[in-house]
Design a protein around this motif. Structure first.
Motif: not given
Lengths: 451, 91
Positions: A159, A162, A377, A433-434, A437-438
């Motif tokens: 987190d 990110k 990202e 990005s993916q 973003n988890r």
């Protein structure tokens, strides 16, 4: 006393740029908490200006008497998130400003510790501090910020990874008029150390004493010159030469540290052995690697050369001082190293090679200018990779990337002074990005369970 | 306390005399002196005792540096410990 030794020392200082890079005074601010933010800031200002009132004066005295340049006098403080969160403030920019004022009042050039330790999660103040970073760095001059987002014992807080990608982009935007220089004062760490004297990542750890003197030495030029004398010789001689040189450099640091500690009546903490380059000719870590036999820094062999350099520096340094600490490894900040800048321009050094190099030295992807339109990202992805190297290998790693607003590949950026200049380096065009973003946490590695 | 005075530069008449006179003026005792000349390049190293010095360290440092500028050589005075620290294993 041997006259050759006397002349060697003088030659090292005058011709090979041997210096003490920094005397950093660590000051605990744990007793400056207050439910009223304003009162807390008054305590912080009074404490720093009281404890460090003679720091610059003493540094200059030692410099004169021993004839050794001491480039920086700096202060590190307790991570501000821990101090500020007792208050009801919802934004800590005012805390950054008070650090800036206090630093200027005592005449130092950087103060580190606008920091948060979030390797396992956020406390109330951590979140507020991180959100305050962009404005704090754009509205102050000498405040440095760092955030620890992972440790070998705790894993990686994804987190925070990110969030930090976004915070770096915001900081770059808010300081866009100065080539996004705010990002040069912001470090994202894994396995951050409590007693690092170097900026921008210095803070005064919570396990440290009330106040302490830490020393950062320097000497890439001295190592390079020493290696010039063993050209063509085997690696055994290369390692031995580096070791002996590191011994001498460290001894000088130890002397200055003891003296500063005595005169300031503050205990001597550690000496950090890191070879810290500057943009000046003859003060480059990149050029040492080339002296070992690499045509241009980044070519195959670079990682091995850096590994042996880092190891030999430590071996010589540890023999010279029983108070070795901090980061203690070679630094590879691209814009601050003349040889690295040259290598980037020559096309031999790229981000991926630098990432490999960070596996074998301190500290990480440091002072690298990237295109301003790099997605956050991607920056978070780079932070995650660097943190993984640190967490898995039980070493410190860090990311200090500068997505220079409005600049693209082919442009150059000049930060001025010791921060140097650099061409904008390309980053991968494929998306992370993916992945970033988890959210959540990457758990601690199996080999951290040692108890 | 001991210090090391080094004079490095092109040889000239009167270097030693000027430096030693200045040291004597401030009650600085010379314990050892060595000098070499290599291709007109003059190097002198003196170990001095500052126990009875009558001025501040900074003052003598500036005065020696000014003399050096007049003579076109570099004159430095540094605490002796730095040389011991760097080149001796045990202290």
């Amino acid at each position: 006393m041997n006259s050759n030794h006397i002349l060697e020392t003088i030659h090292m200082i005058e011709k090979e740029k041997l210096d003490i890079r920094t005397i950093t005074m660590g000051i605990s601010l744990l007793d400056c908490c207050d439910t009223d933010g304003k009162r807390s800031r008054m305590k912080i200002y009074d404490k720093i200006t009281n404890y460090a009132q003679n720091l610059v004066k003493v540094g200059e005295e030692i410099e004169k008497e021993y004839g050794v340049p001491i480039i920086h006098k700096r202060i590190s403080v307790t991570p501000i998130s821990l101090v500020a969160q007792t208050s009801n403030d919802t934004d800590y920019v005012a805390f950054a400003k008070i650090l800036d004022d206090a630093a200027k009042a005592v005449g130092i050039n950087f103060i580190g510790g606008f920091s948060a330790l979030v390797h396992k999660g956020y406390s109330k103040g951590d979140k507020i501090l991180i959100n305050s970073i962009p404005e704090a760095l754009s509205s102050t001059d000498v405040v440095c910020s760092s955030v620890n987002i992972g440790t070998t014992k705790a894993g990686i807080n994804m987190d925070a990874v990110k969030d930090m990608g976004q915070i770096i982009k915001k900081t770059a935007f808010l300081t866009k008029d100065q080539d996004s220089i705010g990002c040069a004062k912001l470090v994202v760490f894994a396995n951050a150390v409590d007693d690092n004297p170097f900026m921008a990542g210095a803070f005064h750890g919570v396990g440290e004493a009330e106040s302490i003197i830490n020393i950062g030495v320097s000497g890439p030029g001295v190592v390079k010159s020493a290696l010039e004398k063993v050209r063509g010789k085997s690696f055994d001689e290369v390692c031995e030469t580096i070791k002996q040189t590191a011994f001498k450099i460290t001894r000088m640091g130890q002397l200055v540290g003891n003296e500063a500690s005595k005169r300031l009546n503050v205990p001597f903490g550690i000496i950090d052995l890191s070879l810290a380059p500057t943009p000046a000719i003859g003060d480059s870590v990149g050029r040492i690697l080339e002296e070992i036999g690499i045509e241009s820094c980044g070519a195959p062999g670079t990682t091995a050369a850096l590994a042996l350099l880092n190891d030999a520096v430590k071996k010589g340094g540890v023999m010279a001082s029983s108070r070795v600490g901090g980061l203690s490894g070679a630094f590879i900040p691209v814009s601050e190293d003349e040889g690295m800048i040259h290598a980037v321009k020559a096309g031999s050094l790229n981000l991926e090679k630098l990432e490999a190099m960070t596996c074998v030295c301190s500290v990480g992807l440091d002072m690298i200018a990237i295109p301003g339109d790099t997605p956050w990202e991607t920056i978070s992805g780079i932070i995650a990779d660097e943190a993984a190297i640190g967490v898995i290998n039980q070493k410190t790693t860090a990311v200090r990337l500068i997505p220079v607003h409005g600049k693209k590949i082919g442009d150059e950026v000049n930060f001025g002074g010791l921060l140097g200049s650099s061409p904008i380096m390309p980053v991968s065009q494929f998306s992370s990005s993916q992945f970033v973003n988890r959210g959540g946490r990457i758990p601690a590695p199996i080999h951290s369970f040692k108890n | 306390m001991k210090a090391v005075v080094t004079v490095i530069g092109k040889d000239k008449i009167g270097i030693i005399s000027k430096v030693t006179n200045t040291l004597a003026k401030h009650q600085i005792n010379i314990l050892d002196i060595s000098q070499t000349i290599l291709q007109d390049y003059f190097t002198m190293i003196m170990i001095v005792d500052l126990q009875k010095i009558t001025c501040s360290f900074e003052f003598i440092q500036k005065e020696l540096s000014t003399i050096g500028e007049d003579l076109g050589v570099s004159i430095k005075i540094q605490h002796e410990e730095i040389f011991n620290a760097m080149h001796k294993i045990s202290q």
